[in-house]
Design an enzyme around this catalytic site. Sequence first.
Site, PDB file in Angstrom:
ATOM      1  CG  HIS A 179      -1.844  -1.154   1.311  1.00  0.00           C
ATOM      2  ND1 HIS A 179      -3.076  -1.223   0.712  1.00  0.00           N
ATOM      3  CD2 HIS A 179      -1.663  -2.347   1.936  1.00  0.00           C
ATOM      4  CE1 HIS A 179      -3.637  -2.402   0.973  1.00  0.00           C
ATOM      5  NE2 HIS A 179      -2.788  -3.097   1.706  1.00  0.00           N
ATOM      6  CB  SER A 309      14.774  20.601 -15.165  1.00  0.00           C
ATOM      7  OG  SER A 309      14.080  21.826 -15.116  1.00  0.00           O
ATOM      8  CD  GLU A 322       9.986  10.340 -16.669  1.00  0.00           C
ATOM      9  OE1 GLU A 322       9.951  10.830 -15.528  1.00  0.00           O
ATOM     10  OE2 GLU A 322      10.413  10.957 -17.671  1.00  0.00           O
TER      11      GLU A 322
END
Length: 457
Positions: A179, A309, A322
Amino acid sequence: MAERIERDSLGDVRIPADALWGPQTQRAVDNFPISGPMPAPFIRALAQVKWGAAAANAELGLLPGDKAAAIQAAAAAIADGAHAEAFPVDVFQTGSGTSSNMNMNEVIAHLCQQQGVAVHPNDDVNLGQSSNDSVPTALHLAAADSLKDGVLPALSALMQQLDKRAGEWADVVKTGRTHLMDAMPLTLGQELSGWVAQLQFAERQLQQSYEAVLSVPQGGTAVGTGINADPDFAARFAAALAQRSGHPLQPLASPFSGQSALDRPLSVSAALRALAVVLMKICNDLRWMNSGPIHGLAEIQLPAVQPGSSIMPGKVNPVVCESVCMIAAQTMGLDQANVIAAQSGNFQLNVMMPLMAANLVQMAGYLERGMGILVPMLAGMQANREHLAETVARNPVLVTALNPVIGYEKAADIAKEAFRTGRPVLEVAREYTDLDDQVLRQLLDPEQLTHGGIQAQ
């Protein structure tokens, strides 16, 4: 642009003068300016179908030797990648793939004529065939190629790399999570071994789907009855193409099922989707484990492959993960399109064969290349051993090991106090129990707990 005029059953058609195709291909080009041509692996597979058909027809004495040899030479050249520009028919065409089949027939016929052998696209190149069995056979073959030569080797390399890292980190203890919350410890090697097991299961599913598409419907012709094909055509075709392709092909027992339905190619799609699901799980775990480096889990460090970035200097992101997650998402979406395509069999013909063919090739290619970029990333991945050891020692859930000795309620009190004060469980347990210190150390040893723990004597 210079043009020539050719004629088919519907009338005259204007075709670019230097085009290798004929009128039926040109009509498809004019009718379907939608997305782009069928993928190269399917074109190569369809060319091999024509090679195998010519071989079978020659063996049966149905096609003169000079014509068969010319057709096979042209088909072999196409299968090897020549004349790629001669196959412009769009993916979103006639649902049987007739336009692609005639494109292949016409190009082969033109190539034969250039070599001085008069060959008719329908009567010779398409002899004993129809689009309705040639296209699904090419679909099966393209899927088999994509699995055997692409996905399965890439998957094997990925599993080997993960298994190697799992062995290297067999002694690195970390906090487990359920969880997304702290749970009992395990080793980093155990965590990676779970991924390997998932991939092994995916591999078995892929292998089963590969075996499913080795049975091909060629010889069923228009509706599956074998009309206009010699009774021995299917067996001779499969034997000839098996020798050339390297796949142990055989005739499908029921051509009706291979032409009216896409069950076997759909099994490939489902297996590719299952692999995509596993890859997304692995990559999302890696993203969490790499998160930080200050205010995240920071359990591992993935290789820095590019700045992360355009505004924050020094930021590095898990871009390979990704990329693979997006590949997985696209694969799952294409599988859903394949499910719909497989439902589109009306009576004796499925009418979404080109879509299934294009999607399977695309899915396989994406997954193959995605796994290809994961391997070097995993090779360069580092474990933050000191940080992992520190966080495991402060994990209040370690108290679970005391349940059999002191009971759930008292163990919960220890866990809450350890969490409230930020103290190690061992230190709090000394105050809350009368257990011997050596026994407590044994029971709460994180490394022992990764093997199921020990019982107090």
